[in-house]
Design an enzyme around this catalytic site. Sequence first.
Site: not given
Length: 495
Positions: A318, A349
Amino acid sequence: QVNFVVCQLFALLAAIWFRTYLHSSKTSPFIRHVVATLLGLYLALFCFGWYALHFVIQSGISYYIMIIIGVENMHKYCFVFALGYLTVCQITRVYIFDYGQYSADFSGPMMIITQKITSLAFEIHDGMFRKNEDLTPSQRCLAVRRMPSLLEYLSYNCNFMGILAGPLCSYKDYITFIEGRSYQLQQSEANGKEDTKYEQTDPSPNIAVAQKLLICGLSLLFHMTITKTLPVEYNVDDHFRATASWPVRFFYLYMSLMAARPKYYFAWTLADAINNAAGFGFRGYDKNGVTRWDLISNLRIQQIEFSTSFKMFLDNWNIQTALWLKRVCYERATFSPTIQTFILSAIWHGVYPGYYLTFLTGVLMTLAARAIRNNIRHYFVESPAVKLCYDFITWMATQLAISYTVVPFVLLSVKPSFTFYSSCYFCLHIASILVLLVFPLKRTQKGSKKHESVQPLWSKKLEEENLLQKNSYSTTNNSFGQKQEITCRYQALKQ
């Protein structure tokens, strides 16, 4: 999930059409912005229905905040609003509609849009308010020196290439792509004058796209055949915990978490291929003259699977999110930047408790891994044979630590997460604390003079690559700003 994949495949075809028939040499930037935005909103509407309005609302209000607040404080207000709006949507989605569901939901694209809103707000603040000498090299190169129009802003946030799965890109790189401006590398001569070294051509992305689509196919095949047979939930199965030996349990832990990664490989690589097919994502040429289409890539699979340190894993997983965390949090934090960055990552998140357990565990693991690396690694790098053994041991330790850390991220809830950790007697938590008590941890000093040298654990190497090899940047609306950016890029290259 079917809608998501269908929309991404449609976006791939649209990207090829966009590059072929709406190339910057044939079409004005206005038309390219309009088409990219309308296609993006259409895909969002098709995939998520009227929930796609959240994308426009979040972007529109953020733009209004930027206009009315002014460049001095807009980055703070945009950050709080965008992250708060995302959090509210995640709370309603998780605790009202479908707790624990893995379906592709509208909060996924909102996570990317939140990154874009906040990063652009900071870049405008850096470019239009802060003094140039107060910026780090990367901040100077990314600084935006004029306020974007509403169309440019919506196009950046909601274009069809990245609205569903990203990845994040800098505003200047996106505008440079849309406007089709080739850049010029400047080389300083001995007499102090700058001379044009070469002007970038427009290479074909076909080979890169084909390679990435092959990776997508293999990842999808692996996910549909192997992942289902190795569920992460089996790690907390009562019978398995009661009967399996410790080596078997740890081996299954590693295998189950490795099998959970291909779905991310598929989604992120496909998103990268879509951007490349449109002509976006070209970084430059390597030392052998081969084109590199990884300007906005989100992962490096080989480095992930063969990571020999926690840092190496996070460097390659990521990637764009790690850079976003660095730019908006880590290098701007006034205290405990590592802890603040992990907390922001957890909030971004979502609101599942498992995310917070993972990132709190990640803080311990990161600090312990840093302490071990700083204190003992130099003893094992002299001899190639010894280093090979050291690398193998650290590979096993890294894969085990990563798997142990991210179990709550997959299980989501508190009860199964604590069931797993208690069944392991919190062994790696305790080991990390002991490491921090035994080994001294070098502290980073943050100040106006030393601020430029501070790098987060996972992105120092990546940021250096960006400074050395990033090849596209936006000119400003006057020649002085353009020359200033060219000088900034050259100085970064020289460093």
